[in-house]
Design an enzyme around this catalytic site. Sequence first.
Site, PDB file in Angstrom:
ATOM      1  CG  HIS A   1      -3.560 -14.302 -21.454  1.00  0.00           C
ATOM      2  ND1 HIS A   1      -2.419 -14.248 -22.210  1.00  0.00           N
ATOM      3  CD2 HIS A   1      -3.945 -15.604 -21.450  1.00  0.00           C
ATOM      4  CE1 HIS A   1      -2.122 -15.464 -22.639  1.00  0.00           C
ATOM      5  NE2 HIS A   1      -3.021 -16.302 -22.198  1.00  0.00           N
TER       6      HIS A   1
ATOM      7  CG  HIS B   1      -4.012 -16.530 -27.412  1.00  0.00           C
ATOM      8  ND1 HIS B   1      -4.908 -15.919 -26.565  1.00  0.00           N
ATOM      9  CD2 HIS B   1      -3.332 -17.415 -26.637  1.00  0.00           C
ATOM     10  CE1 HIS B   1      -4.786 -16.414 -25.346  1.00  0.00           C
ATOM     11  NE2 HIS B   1      -3.822 -17.322 -25.362  1.00  0.00           N
TER      12      HIS B   1
ATOM     13  CB  CYS C   1      -0.396 -25.269 -20.799  1.00  0.00           C
ATOM     14  SG  CYS C   1      -1.602 -26.496 -20.289  1.00  0.00           S
TER      15      CYS C   1
ATOM     16  CG  HIS D   1       0.617 -19.020 -25.351  1.00  0.00           C
ATOM     17  ND1 HIS D   1       1.021 -18.816 -24.048  1.00  0.00           N
ATOM     18  CD2 HIS D   1      -0.737 -18.960 -25.346  1.00  0.00           C
ATOM     19  CE1 HIS D   1      -0.046 -18.628 -23.291  1.00  0.00           C
ATOM     20  NE2 HIS D   1      -1.123 -18.707 -24.045  1.00  0.00           N
TER      21      HIS D   1
ATOM     22  CD  GLU E   1       6.320 -25.085 -18.904  1.00  0.00           C
ATOM     23  OE1 GLU E   1       5.673 -25.981 -18.300  1.00  0.00           O
ATOM     24  OE2 GLU E   1       5.761 -24.119 -19.452  1.00  0.00           O
TER      25      GLU E   1
ATOM     26  CE1 TYR F   1      -8.542 -22.439 -22.893  1.00  0.00           C
ATOM     27  CE2 TYR F   1      -8.541 -24.548 -24.024  1.00  0.00           C
ATOM     28  CZ  TYR F   1      -7.861 -23.534 -23.359  1.00  0.00           C
ATOM     29  OH  TYR F   1      -6.510 -23.626 -23.167  1.00  0.00           O
TER      30      TYR F   1
ATOM     31  CD  GLU G   1      -5.281 -18.868 -20.653  1.00  0.00           C
ATOM     32  OE1 GLU G   1      -5.210 -18.712 -21.881  1.00  0.00           O
ATOM     33  OE2 GLU G   1      -4.281 -18.921 -19.925  1.00  0.00           O
TER      34      GLU G   1
ATOM     35  CD  GLU H   1      -4.909 -20.562 -24.057  1.00  0.00           C
ATOM     36  OE1 GLU H   1      -3.872 -19.941 -23.782  1.00  0.00           O
ATOM     37  OE2 GLU H   1      -5.129 -21.725 -23.666  1.00  0.00           O
TER      38      GLU H   1
ATOM     39  CD1 TRP I   1      -5.381 -25.462 -19.320  1.00  0.00           C
ATOM     40  CD2 TRP I   1      -5.396 -23.419 -18.400  1.00  0.00           C
ATOM     41  NE1 TRP I   1      -4.132 -25.238 -18.766  1.00  0.00           N
ATOM     42  CE2 TRP I   1      -4.112 -24.001 -18.200  1.00  0.00           C
ATOM     43  CE3 TRP I   1      -5.640 -22.137 -17.918  1.00  0.00           C
ATOM     44  CZ2 TRP I   1      -3.091 -23.331 -17.530  1.00  0.00           C
ATOM     45  CZ3 TRP I   1      -4.615 -21.474 -17.249  1.00  0.00           C
ATOM     46  CH2 TRP I   1      -3.362 -22.051 -17.066  1.00  0.00           C
TER      47      TRP I   1
END
Length: 202
Positions: A46, A53, A88, A90, A108, A124, A135, A137, A180
């Site tokens: 980042h 990624h 959100c 990864h 979460e 993006y 970001e 991504e 984002w």
Amino acid sequence: MPITSATGRSAGSAPVPADATAEPIMLELVDENGRTIGTAEKVSAHLAPGRLHRAFSVFLLDDAGRLLLQQRALGKYHSPGVWSNTCCGHPYPGEPPFVAAARRTGEELGLAPSLMREAGTVRYNHPDPASGLVEQEYNHLFVGTVRAEPSPDPEEIAETAFVTPGELAGLLEKHPFSAWFTTVLDAARPAIRELTGDAAGW
């Protein structure tokens, strides 16, 4: 504008964000077509200009067609305290995005979607002016429904809220959102409308 909030627990700020000093987390680097080309440590991926990624974004709605939002905990190293979509994150290297999305939603928010399905991908490049992080991504989108009340992990989430499109518009005018958020929401809108029959006006 009234907003029906789920029960959330406050997350205080910390001098050193816990998730920035924990055991390094590896991300899956991809090319412009989403093909895996390697791995990189999460924070380093980042740092400007960013490394492309794999990521995912989840949008869960209740039976009334309200979207579940989360406010990121103040101790997060990236975009603390801003509002964003349901979840959100990864995938771990080699982890299917759907599996990662379901896993992180549980970790979460303390709940499992009653339904969740793929809603395409979006690529993006969003710098975050507040942190200087970027970001880059290739984001896998998922939409679904939820019937349980969230029980958020306070290290991840400060607050949650179920919102209508009108209430979301009011929040966007008054509160900071993740860099984002608008991009992933716009990309997911067709699937959200299909899911709800567009009865809620998404």
